[in-house]
Motif scaffolding. Structure first.
Motif, short mmCIF file in Angstrom:
data_model
loop_
_atom_site.label_atom_id
_atom_site.label_comp_id
_atom_site.label_asym_id
_atom_site.label_seq_id
_atom_site.Cartn_x
_atom_site.Cartn_y
_atom_site.Cartn_z
N PRO A 181 -22.17 68.04 -16.84
CA PRO A 181 -21.68 69.13 -17.71
C PRO A 181 -20.43 69.82 -17.17
O PRO A 181 -19.50 70.10 -17.93
CB PRO A 181 -22.87 70.10 -17.76
CG PRO A 181 -24.07 69.24 -17.49
CD PRO A 181 -23.61 68.13 -16.58
N ASP A 182 -20.38 70.04 -15.86
CA ASP A 182 -19.23 70.78 -15.32
C ASP A 182 -17.95 69.95 -15.34
O ASP A 182 -16.87 70.50 -15.16
CB ASP A 182 -19.54 71.28 -13.89
CG ASP A 182 -19.88 70.12 -12.96
OD1 ASP A 182 -20.64 69.21 -13.40
OD2 ASP A 182 -19.40 70.10 -11.82
N LEU A 183 -18.08 68.64 -15.55
CA LEU A 183 -16.87 67.81 -15.59
C LEU A 183 -16.48 67.42 -17.02
O LEU A 183 -15.48 66.73 -17.23
CB LEU A 183 -17.07 66.56 -14.74
CG LEU A 183 -17.13 66.82 -13.23
CD1 LEU A 183 -17.36 65.53 -12.46
CD2 LEU A 183 -15.86 67.52 -12.72
N VAL A 184 -17.26 67.87 -17.98
CA VAL A 184 -16.94 67.55 -19.37
C VAL A 184 -15.54 68.03 -19.77
O VAL A 184 -14.80 67.30 -20.44
CB VAL A 184 -18.03 68.09 -20.34
CG1 VAL A 184 -17.53 68.09 -21.78
CG2 VAL A 184 -19.28 67.24 -20.22
N PRO A 185 -15.13 69.22 -19.32
CA PRO A 185 -13.76 69.64 -19.67
C PRO A 185 -12.69 68.67 -19.15
O PRO A 185 -11.73 68.36 -19.85
CB PRO A 185 -13.64 71.02 -19.00
CG PRO A 185 -15.04 71.52 -18.90
CD PRO A 185 -15.88 70.30 -18.65
N GLN A 186 -12.87 68.17 -17.93
CA GLN A 186 -11.92 67.18 -17.38
C GLN A 186 -11.93 65.91 -18.23
O GLN A 186 -10.88 65.35 -18.56
CB GLN A 186 -12.31 66.82 -15.94
CG GLN A 186 -11.75 67.74 -14.89
CD GLN A 186 -11.81 67.10 -13.50
OE1 GLN A 186 -11.75 65.88 -13.35
NE2 GLN A 186 -11.89 67.95 -12.48
N ALA A 187 -13.14 65.45 -18.55
CA ALA A 187 -13.26 64.23 -19.34
C ALA A 187 -12.58 64.41 -20.69
O ALA A 187 -11.90 63.51 -21.20
CB ALA A 187 -14.73 63.87 -19.52
N PRO A 234 -23.23 62.84 -22.76
CA PRO A 234 -21.91 62.29 -23.08
C PRO A 234 -21.46 61.24 -22.05
O PRO A 234 -21.64 61.43 -20.85
CB PRO A 234 -21.00 63.52 -23.03
CG PRO A 234 -21.69 64.47 -22.11
CD PRO A 234 -23.17 64.22 -22.25
N ARG A 235 -20.92 60.16 -22.55
CA ARG A 235 -20.39 59.10 -21.70
C ARG A 235 -19.01 58.71 -22.20
O ARG A 235 -18.71 58.83 -23.39
CB ARG A 235 -21.28 57.86 -21.77
CG ARG A 235 -22.62 57.99 -21.10
CD ARG A 235 -23.51 56.82 -21.48
NE ARG A 235 -24.89 57.04 -21.08
CZ ARG A 235 -25.40 56.62 -19.92
NH1 ARG A 235 -24.66 55.94 -19.07
NH2 ARG A 235 -26.65 56.87 -19.60
N GLY A 282 -22.40 56.58 -15.09
CA GLY A 282 -23.41 57.27 -15.90
C GLY A 282 -22.81 58.31 -16.83
O GLY A 282 -21.62 58.27 -17.14
N PRO A 283 -23.66 59.21 -17.31
CA PRO A 283 -23.19 60.29 -18.18
C PRO A 283 -22.28 61.25 -17.41
O PRO A 283 -22.34 61.32 -16.18
CB PRO A 283 -24.48 60.99 -18.62
CG PRO A 283 -25.55 60.53 -17.70
CD PRO A 283 -25.12 59.24 -17.09
N ILE A 284 -21.46 61.98 -18.15
CA ILE A 284 -20.54 62.94 -17.53
C ILE A 284 -21.31 64.23 -17.23
O ILE A 284 -21.90 64.82 -18.13
CB ILE A 284 -19.38 63.26 -18.50
CG1 ILE A 284 -18.71 61.97 -18.99
CG2 ILE A 284 -18.37 64.19 -17.84
CD1 ILE A 284 -18.10 61.11 -17.91
#
Lengths: 83, 413
Positions: free
Chosen positions: A45-51, A5-6, A41-43
């Protein structure tokens, strides 16, 4: 979804409210003029919720997931809606 | 000028447009070339677009021919030429309008387009007149396709999405992409936005083939190209050169030096500065320039005399580009304004302590952060100026003194 994911931004829509920085402080910083600097770069995994929060909270709908949609599916992501 | 001109061959460049009869007598009718063959020919030439961005022309045509866009394609011949010091597009349109029209019609036939927009900068009145007259000279079947649109003033009005936006809605500000113009452009149809010189070249390639095109040129990118040379040379103006011609030879072609250049801006106001000693023997050709960290851009070659101040010159360009922002994207609107402010202060010997550091930082910060490449181009010009005129920037900021000959303290603005 196999693709990493980006984030992407519509610079014309962005008004520099800075909501994204507040929602994703570990991902997004604001530049000298208050506009977000996105991670290259890509997000991770542990920051996907923030994104996801940052995307969902953007008042101008300027911040978005690159490509087809949020990781986990749907524009708002797996959880849907707001926090 | 060179006896072997291609685009500019024919009657003298005396301000008059070549009439259709003369054009046809010289070059014959535009031949009918099957679409697949024409696109393959363009690809075989390796020609890069001549509007500034340098995108491969054949690939651009193929993207529309084989793209997923819906509807009958539209062709836009881009002759906005908002680049203040470039004159090659306006000279071409004013003198060889039928070659441009041929190229636009060729693109329309190849791509199956039913509409051609000839987008000509309204400030280039001779070009506007010539193109309008050329359309009137054409047979009714061609005239039905051809529409002349006068492009509004403004540096950004020639940017391809701004062109489409203006044709659609009379608003010459860039659009957020996607959609790509090759899929949804004018009237939401697949749209080819192609610089007028590129189209004129295509009209000659249709007649003579890709091998003929590649007979000329000395570097990786073949063929001839229009360039504009400005600065301390005897004959400033537009020349057609073999790609790969060294700067030194272009200067000779322009009648030789009338001063002592210290640096050169290549590619336009979005372009790159180089020290004259570094650039003098460089082949003017996209690949070679790229290898040297420079850009061919729109083919502007602007020599800066040793008596002129590079800090001042680049600051004025920055000021122009900041004012030319479409003011849609924050980093461009505020970043370019701040860059113009800081570089202007340095040029005028009123630098703040942080100005040089800020200019350096901001050129990085605005790059890649807009809907179009306007901030990228502006930053490129500023960044290379800072490198080439490094000593002069430092002297301006720290000692309030300009290193260029003939400029004394406080002698600006």
């Amino acid at each position: 979804m196999s693709r990493e994911p980006r984030l992407t931004i519509d610079w014309i829509a962005c008004n520099g409210y800075g909501v994204c920085e507040a929602a994703a402080p570990d991902l997004i910083v604001l530049d000298d003029w208050g506009y977000p600097i996105l991670p290259d770069g890509p997000i991770p995994p542990d920051l996907v919720p923030q994104a996801r929060r940052a995307v969902n909270d953007c008042p101008m709908l300027a911040l978005a997931w690159e490509g087809d949609g949020a990781p986990g599916g749907g524009r708002l992501g797996r959880l849907g809606g707001r926090r | 000028m060179s006896p072997t001109e291609r685009l500019l061959a024919g009657p003298p460049l005396d301000g008059r447009a070549e009439p259709l009869a003369s054009h046809r007598a010289r070059l014959g009718e535009l031949p009918t070339v099957p679409a697949a063959e024409m696109i393959a020919a363009l690809e075989a030439t390796g020609m890069l677009g001549r509007g500034g961005a340098g995108f491969p022309v054949g690939r651009k045509w193929r993207a529309i021919a084989e793209g997923s866009g819906r509807g009958t394609p539209v062709v836009v011949a881009n002759g906005a030429e908002g680049e203040p010091e470039s004159a090659k597009d306006r000279v071409l349109m004013a003198h060889r309008p039928h070659l441009v029209v041929d190229g636009a019609l060729l693109a329309a036939r190849t791509l199956g387009a039913d509409r051609v927009e000839l987008y000509v900068g309204r400030e280039h009145s001779a070009a506007v007149q010539a193109v309008r007259a050329a359309v009137d000279e054409r047979p009714a079947a061609d005239r039905a396709l051809l529409h002349v649109v006068e492009a509004p003033l403004g540096y950004v009005a020639g940017e391809s999405t701004a062109v489409v936006h203006y044709v659609n809605a009379k608003d010459a500000r860039p659009l957020a992409t996607p959609p790509r113009m090759s899929e949804r452009g004018v009237r939401n149809r697949p749209t080819l936005v192609q610089n007028v010189e590129s189209l004129a070249q295509a009209a000659l390639i249709a007649r003579n083939g890709p091998d003929w095109f590649r007979e000329r040129g000395r570097g990786a990118n073949r063929g001839t190209a229009l360039v504009t040379i400005a600065g301390p040379v005897r004959h400033e103006g537009v020349a057609e050169i073999d790609l790969g011609t060294p700067l030194a030879e272009l200067v000779e072609l322009a009648g030789g030096l009338t001063g002592t250049p210290q640096a050169v801006l290549i590619g336009g106001y979005f372009g790159t500065w180089a020290r004259i000693e570094d650039a003098w023997d460089l082949p003017l050709e996209p690949e070679s320039l790229k290898a040297a960290g420079l850009t061919f851009g729109c083919g502007l070659v602007r020599l800066l005399d040793a008596r002129s101040c590079g800090v001042d010159y680049s600051a004025r360009i920055m000021d122009f580009l900041a004012a030319g922002s479409a003011m849609q994207c924050g980093p461009c609107k505020y970043g370019l304004a701040d860059l113009a402010g800081a570089s202007g202060r340095v040029a005028a010997f009123g630098a703040k302590a942080t100005d040089l550091i800020d200019i350096d930082r901001w050129t990085g910060l605005v790059t890649g952060r807009g809907a179009c490449r306007h901030p990228d181009g502006a930053a490129q010009q500023m960044g290379t100026a800072m490198a080439v005129f490094a000593d002069d920037f430092a002297s301006h900021a720290a000692r309030g003194r300009c290193l260029a000959e003939g400029i004394s303290m406080g002698g600006r603005r």
